[in-house]
Every structure is written in C-alpha cells, then in structure tokens.
Write an enzyme that holds these catalytic residues in place. Structure first.
Site, PDB file in Angstrom:
ATOM      1  N   ASP A  22       0.810  -1.202   0.008  1.00 52.36           N
ATOM      2  CA  ASP A  22      -0.213  -0.080  -0.066  1.00 52.36           C
ATOM      3  C   ASP A  22       0.767   1.334  -0.070  1.00 52.36           C
ATOM      4  OD1 ASP A  22      -2.081   1.851   0.457  1.00 52.36           O
ATOM      5  OD2 ASP A  22      -2.239   1.510   2.712  1.00 52.36           O
ATOM      6  N   ASN A  24      -0.587   4.381  -0.057  1.00 53.45           N
ATOM      7  CA  ASN A  24      -1.293   5.779   0.303  1.00 53.45           C
ATOM      8  C   ASN A  24      -1.938   5.541   1.762  1.00 53.45           C
ATOM      9  OD1 ASN A  24      -3.135   4.263  -0.590  1.00 53.45           O
ATOM     10  ND2 ASN A  24      -4.181   5.769  -1.781  1.00 53.45           N
ATOM     11  N   ASP A  26      -4.391   3.526   2.551  1.00 51.02           N
ATOM     12  CA  ASP A  26      -5.802   3.255   2.854  1.00 51.02           C
ATOM     13  C   ASP A  26      -5.984   1.773   3.110  1.00 51.02           C
ATOM     14  OD1 ASP A  26      -5.057   1.951   0.493  1.00 51.02           O
ATOM     15  OD2 ASP A  26      -6.604   3.234  -0.889  1.00 51.02           O
ATOM     16  N   ASP A  99      -3.789 -10.073 -16.297  1.00 46.62           N
ATOM     17  CA  ASP A  99      -4.739 -11.033 -16.220  1.00 46.62           C
ATOM     18  C   ASP A  99      -5.835 -10.530 -17.207  1.00 46.62           C
ATOM     19  OD1 ASP A  99      -6.127 -13.196 -14.970  1.00 46.62           O
ATOM     20  OD2 ASP A  99      -4.856 -12.820 -13.138  1.00 46.62           O
ATOM     21  N   ASP A 200      -7.993 -15.996 -17.410  1.00 46.66           N
ATOM     22  CA  ASP A 200      -8.516 -16.868 -16.443  1.00 46.66           C
ATOM     23  C   ASP A 200      -9.737 -17.906 -17.076  1.00 46.66           C
ATOM     24  OD1 ASP A 200      -9.284 -16.328 -13.442  1.00 46.66           O
ATOM     25  OD2 ASP A 200     -11.293 -15.986 -14.405  1.00 46.66           O
ATOM     26  N   GLU A 250      -5.140 -20.366 -17.771  1.00 46.27           N
ATOM     27  CA  GLU A 250      -5.780 -21.060 -16.671  1.00 46.27           C
ATOM     28  C   GLU A 250      -6.521 -22.069 -16.965  1.00 46.27           C
ATOM     29  OE1 GLU A 250      -7.650 -20.417 -11.984  1.00 46.27           O
ATOM     30  OE2 GLU A 250      -8.647 -19.939 -13.872  1.00 46.27           O
ATOM     31  N   HIS A 323      -2.950 -17.130  -5.833  1.00 46.69           N
ATOM     32  CA  HIS A 323      -3.848 -16.508  -5.000  1.00 46.69           C
ATOM     33  C   HIS A 323      -5.026 -17.191  -4.737  1.00 46.69           C
ATOM     34  CE1 HIS A 323      -5.487 -16.348  -9.121  1.00 46.69           C
ATOM     35  NE2 HIS A 323      -6.544 -15.690  -8.604  1.00 46.69           N
ATOM     36  N   ASP A 324      -5.252 -18.530  -5.383  1.00 43.64           N
ATOM     37  CA  ASP A 324      -6.470 -19.292  -5.161  1.00 43.64           C
ATOM     38  C   ASP A 324      -6.375 -20.356  -4.340  1.00 43.64           C
ATOM     39  OD1 ASP A 324      -8.046 -17.810  -6.703  1.00 43.64           O
ATOM     40  OD2 ASP A 324      -7.698 -19.242  -8.639  1.00 43.64           O
TER      41      ASP A 324
HETATM   42  O1  TEU Z   1      -9.996 -19.255 -10.748  1.00 46.29           O
HETATM   43  C1  TEU Z   1     -10.606 -20.232 -11.429  1.00 46.29           C
HETATM   44  C2  TEU Z   1     -10.765 -21.571 -10.506  1.00 46.29           C
HETATM   45  O2  TEU Z   1     -10.862 -22.942 -11.004  1.00 46.29           O
HETATM   46  C3  TEU Z   1     -10.913 -21.338  -9.110  1.00 46.29           C
HETATM   47  O3  TEU Z   1     -12.201 -20.860  -8.815  1.00 46.29           O
HETATM   48  C4  TEU Z   1     -10.490 -22.506  -8.275  1.00 46.29           C
HETATM   49  O4  TEU Z   1     -11.036 -23.709  -8.715  1.00 46.29           O
HETATM   50  C5  TEU Z   1     -10.613 -22.282  -6.890  1.00 46.29           C
HETATM   51  O5  TEU Z   1     -10.493 -20.838  -6.554  1.00 46.29           O
HETATM   52  C6  TEU Z   1     -10.064 -23.272  -5.933  1.00 46.29           C
HETATM   53  O6  TEU Z   1     -10.689 -23.051  -4.813  1.00 46.29           O
HETATM   54  C7  TEU Z   1      -9.947 -18.060 -11.517  1.00 46.29           C
HETATM   55  C8  TEU Z   1      -9.282 -17.154 -10.573  1.00 46.29           C
HETATM   56  O7  TEU Z   1      -8.035 -17.488 -10.468  1.00 46.29           O
HETATM   57  C9  TEU Z   1     -10.082 -17.009  -9.246  1.00 46.29           C
HETATM   58  O8  TEU Z   1      -9.288 -15.903  -8.439  1.00 46.29           O
HETATM   59  C10 TEU Z   1     -11.460 -16.405  -9.714  1.00 46.29           C
HETATM   60  O9  TEU Z   1     -12.283 -16.343  -8.292  1.00 46.29           O
HETATM   61  C11 TEU Z   1     -12.115 -17.399 -10.758  1.00 46.29           C
HETATM   62  O10 TEU Z   1     -11.363 -17.668 -11.938  1.00 46.29           O
HETATM   63  C12 TEU Z   1     -13.324 -16.512 -11.195  1.00 46.29           C
HETATM   64  O11 TEU Z   1     -12.710 -15.392 -12.237  1.00 46.29           O
HETATM   65 CA    CA Z   2      -3.705   1.842  -1.342  1.00 44.93          CA
END
Ligand code: TEU
Ligand code: CA
Length: 553
Positions: A22, A24, A26, A99, A200, A250, A323-324
């Site tokens: 971050d 600023n 927030d 993305d 995605d 993906e 991130h998932d």
């Molecule tokens: O993720 C697709 C996906 O298959 C995920 O939903 C995954 O199965 C799950 O998170 C695992 O628990 C992509 C993105 O990376 C994700 O962040 C998004 O939420 C999703 O598509 C919808 O855009």
């Molecule tokens: Ca910020």
C-alpha cells in the site's frame, strides 16, 4: 516443432496487487506500491511480473469481476500509474503480463447492464439467457462458488448463467461480436506495451450444448468445450500472433491431451497452461474443504506424468501456489517449526525450479510465508470461502463452525491473500493504515527485511535457484526422467541433455533417511550446485534437497 522462446527461460512472479504494498495508507495495495517494490523483484532475479486484475471492478471476487476492461480500479490507482509501472518494469528489463478475465464480466459491466434490459436488447445474446424450467432454474448446474449457476433476472424473468458468483455473468463466446470486442480490448492493452496475458478459466469459455440443456449441467461440465480450441486459434490469429507475447491459460479440467492442444508448439493457441491435477492432489469429501494431506506418491506421479507427457509437444508451467491456493510451505512442506519451515520451503523450491517448464513464484512464497491462523469468519474476505461456509455449515449441516474454520485454515483462498510481509513493523510494512485483510502475526520473524542479507534465508535460496536457471541451459531444456519412482519419501529425478546430467534429490519428510542406492546415480565428476544444508553427510536429513550437475552415468 519446438522452437526457442524467451518465456521458456523466464521465471514469473505473481503479484496480487491488493496485498502487495500500500502506498497511500488506505490499507489496500496499489500500483504505486508495486512500483516502489520493483527493485526487490529485480534483485530476486525474476523476468516477468504477472499482475492479478487491477481493472475497474466492484470487487466481489478480488477483481476477477471486471466492470471496465480499459479502466484501472481507483483502489489501485490510475491509468497513468499503470503506464508508469510498465515503463519502470521495462526500464529494468522486466516484462508485465496482465490477467485476462473474459469467461465472464461483472454484472456492473456496461455490456451486462444493457444485456439485461430486455429480451431484444442488442446485447441480449452477449450473455447466456434461458427460460426457467417449470418455475425453477433452467437445469441443475451449480456454480464453482456454491449454489445454482443460474440467477433469475427481474426485468425479463429469464435466468442468466454464471459459473462463478452471481455477480459474474458468463459471456456468450458463440457470439462473434463478443469475441471481436474481447480481441479489440486485448489489442488495446498490447499496443500499450504489455507483454502477455494470463487467461482466467479459459478452458470454460465454450459451453457444451448438453451442459446448458434442461437435463444437463452437473459438475464441471463446462470445461474443454467443443469450440474452445477454435476460439483460441482465432484469438491467436487475430491478436496474439501479431505481438511477441507470452500467454498462459488457466485451464481447470485440462488433461495432458488437452494441454497439447492449448499449449502445443504447433497448434497456434497459447504458450502454456496451468494444470490443476496437482492442486487436486489433496481433495476429498467436499472437494478442497477437508483435512486430508497429500501423499508424496500421488504428487510424484502427477508431476512426472506432466513432465514426460508434454515433452516435445508443449511447455509446462510450474507452480506450487497462487492467489486461489493455500500457502505452499503449509500445504506441501512443514510450517510447524521455524527450522522445518525454512528447510521445507527451500526443498519445495528446489524440486519445482529444477523441472522442465516456466516456474511461477507467488508473492511471499520466496519468503516461505505460511497459512494464516484465521480465528473467526469475520476475518474472511473471500467469496468462495464465505459461500462454502454458508452451504456446508448453515444449509447442509455437514460441518460445525469449528470444523469448517479448521478447513478454512487449511484450504481457504485468503491464506494466500494476507499482505506481503516486508518488515517486522506493525502490519509487516504493508500499510500505515488498517489493512483490508489481517496480516499474518508471524511477520515479526518472517519478512523480507530479515531475509535480504541473510545468506541462509529462503529468499537468498530463491535468488540462487533463479541464478542457476540462467547459468545452466540443462535446467531449461534437459529432458526429465524419474529416479526411484517407488520411493514414498524421496522425490528424485534427472534432467539430461547430450552428455550432461542433473540429479535432483528431495527428502519430503521431517525424518533422516538412508538412501545408499542413490549414490550410484550421481552424475560423473559431479558438482553440487545447491543444497539446503551447509555440508553433506551420507544421510538425507529432514527436508534435505540436493542438486548435482555432471556427466551422464
Ligand atoms: O479461478 C478459477 C478456479 O478454478 C478457481 O475458482 C479455483 O477452482 C478455486 O478458487 C480453488 O478453490 C479463477 C481465478 O484464479 C479466481 O481467483 C477467480 O475467483 C475465478 O477464476 C473466477 O474468475
Ligand atoms: Ca492504497
């Protein structure tokens, strides 16, 4: 035919902007924050930054619900900031991959607002609308985020399809205008100078007719649909082939056979795909919401199949997390003691970075960041997790609150989304304000500052691994073969090219093991390229990893 491409030699680093830095106060990470940390990435040695979405979005799903593809979310900054980031990255020889989220838009996107107005809206067919079936949903299809994949809309009484949250209506890729609008937007970003896209859920854009029929729609029916390769070849022809870009799809549901099409050297689609088999290695009852730990035998089998299955046909992407997913060291290694956290984070990195393919590092993985000790539901931000809690605890009574919290601590997506740990200051140096999601309390000891000048840190080890890849072409192009496939505690493999050979040995357990038989497979005149212990002895110590380089035996 396999040809030379820059992205085969690259290491990619994924930035989740909301949680990176971050600037600023927030409490939300932003583009200026990324710019301020760009020299950290340069020093790490990576080549490409993959930016999770920074587009305008109501943020129902961490920015994967986009309401304007050609605007930056005010949370993250402005288009000027984005241009500056590109410029600063390029100045340092770093590339930026964005993305591309085009299976669906946000329900706040102008296209959907127009589409939902009436049955004869010019954009009606841009999304997937169906009549209900006897007053109920068009069929039984469920969303990846729990509940039905159809939501009724007041204006017309029809239902629209959303494979994810109800605020993420699916685009109708059968409609040529939709495809052209997407291509136009892609060209706009590429003309601005970005270096590629991470696409995605690109395996879900073509919906099989059966999945949408009134008797269809169970499970992951919408992956690898009938026209997906046709669409990607078209996209390649009309957009990608005109630029020097890297693309990674993906692709939930992808098989090796399918991956050879999506990422084939001569199929004219994408550079590579993310496979999900490894991510499913510890699923069980209720999918990922269980307490099962993976078995090394399964992990070895899956990774080795992909290594040999794609060789000569398509390029692998290599990743432990994103991130998932939960944090790699907590899931595949051991975060129960500081010693094992450091050893196993290095071991996992060795195991992955020595394989054939392009390695992806998810932010904080290079510090050995761990899962978060979430205590209550009010600490959770992720829509998937909140919906799963609603379904499994409140509607179906499958788990108690405490049972579900334990599963969230193991598998929830927010584990990966707590802020980057830069320093031991409050909030780990991520923000001066109140962070949008809690910072892991272990930032006191696990942080970039503490690791920068420590030659034995996880961070220093990642730097070494990346340097090795740049120095030894065998790491990029050597062919893969497994050693001791039946061993349930040690993952060992070889890479070979011409007369050169690399041997990688990884102890995946917290025990000291004896493996005298491995002595005989060490390459001739071998040099030890890297090891996570200061010196060797004749046992394999807890989470020990070694890489030897020499001549073929
Ligand atoms: O993720 C697709 C996906 O298959 C995920 O939903 C995954 O199965 C799950 O998170 C695992 O628990 C992509 C993105 O990376 C994700 O962040 C998004 O939420 C999703 O598509 C919808 O855009
Ligand atoms: Ca910020």
């Amino acid at each position: 035919m396999e040809i030379h491409n820059w992205w085969k030699e690259a290491v990619v680093y994924q930035v989740y902007p909301r949680s990176f830095q971050d600037s600023n106060g927030d409490g939300i990470g932003d583009i200026q924050g990324i710019i301020s940390r760009i020299d950290y990435l340069k020093e790490l040695g990576i080549d490409v930054i993959w930016l999770s979405p920074v587009y305008q979005s109501p943020n129902v799903d961490g920015g994967y619900d986009i309401s304007d593809y050609q605007a930056i979310s005010p949370d993250f900054g402005t288009m000027r900031d984005m241009e500056q980031l590109l410029q600063q990255a390029h100045l340092r020889g770093l590339r930026i991959v964005m993305d591309l989220v085009v299976n669906h838009t946000s329900d706040q996107h102008a296209w959907f607002i127009e589409s939902r107005e009436s049955k004869d809206s010019p954009k009606r067919d841009w999304y997937i609308w169906r009549d209900g079936c006897g007053g109920k949903h068009p069929n039984l299809m469920t969303s990846v985020f729990s509940g039905p994949a159809w939501t009724p809309d007041e204006a017309t009484g029809q239902y629209y399809l959303h494979l994810f949250a109800k605020e993420q209506p699916d685009l109708n890729w059968e409609n040529n205008e939709v495809r052209q609008a997407v291509y136009k937007m892609m060209r706009w970003w590429l003309d601005m100078g970005i270096d590629g896209f991470r696409m995605d859920v690109i395996s879900m854009i073509s919906k099989p007719a059966g999945a949408l029929a009134s008797d269809g729609g169970k499970g992951l029916d919408c992956v690898n649909g009938p026209r997906v390769h046709e669409y990607l070849r078209e996209m390649n022809r009309e957009v990608l082939s005109r630029y020097d870009v890297m693309t990674v799809g993906e692709t939930p549901g992808v098989t090796i056979e399918e991956a050879k099409k999506y990422g084939g050297y001569d199929t004219g689609e994408l550079s590579m795909v993310f496979q999900f088999e490894l991510m499913d290695v510890d699923t069980g009852a209720c999918g990922k919401w269980n307490q099962r730990r993976y078995a090394l035998a399964d992990l070895k089998r899956i990774l080795s199949r992909w290594q040999t299955g794609l060789e000569g046909h398509a390029w692998n992407s290599l990743f432990w997390s994103n991130h998932d997913q939960p944090r790699a060291v907590s899931r595949f290694g051991d975060d129960t003691s500081e010693e094992n956290r450091v050893l196993s984070a290095k071991m996992l990195a060795t195991c992955l970075h020595m394989m054939q393919g392009t390695p992806y590092i998810y932010q904080g993985e290079e510090l050995g960041m761990t899962n978060m000790p979430f205590d209550g539901l009010e600490e959770i931000r992720d829509v998937e997790t909140l919906n799963a809690y609603e379904e499994l605890v409140c509607q179906k009574y499958i788990y108690t609150h405490d049972e579900m919290m334990a599963r969230i601590r193991k598998s929830g997506r927010d584990n990966a989304r707590t802020p980057m740990q830069w320093t031991n200051a409050s909030n780990g140096g991520f923000t001066d304000g109140a962070p949008w999601i809690g910072v892991n309390p272990n930032c006191e000891s696990v942080n970039a500052d503490a690791q920068r000048d420590d030659p034995d840190s996880v961070l220093s080890y990642y730097k070494q691994l990346i340097r090795l890849r740049k120095k030894h072409p065998i790491i990029v192009s050597g062919s893969y073969s497994q050693v001791c496939p039946g061993d349930d505690e040690v993952f060992a493999y070889k890479r070979s090219i011409d007369d050169a050979e690399l041997l990688v040995v990884c102890n995946f357990t917290a025990n000291t093991l004896e493996r005298p038989e491995l002595e005989s497979v060490i390459p001739k005149d071998a040099e030890l390229l890297i090891c996570n212990y200061p010196s060797l002895n004749n046992t394999l110590r807890p989470f020990e990893a070694r890489v030897y380089f020499g001549r073929a035996t």
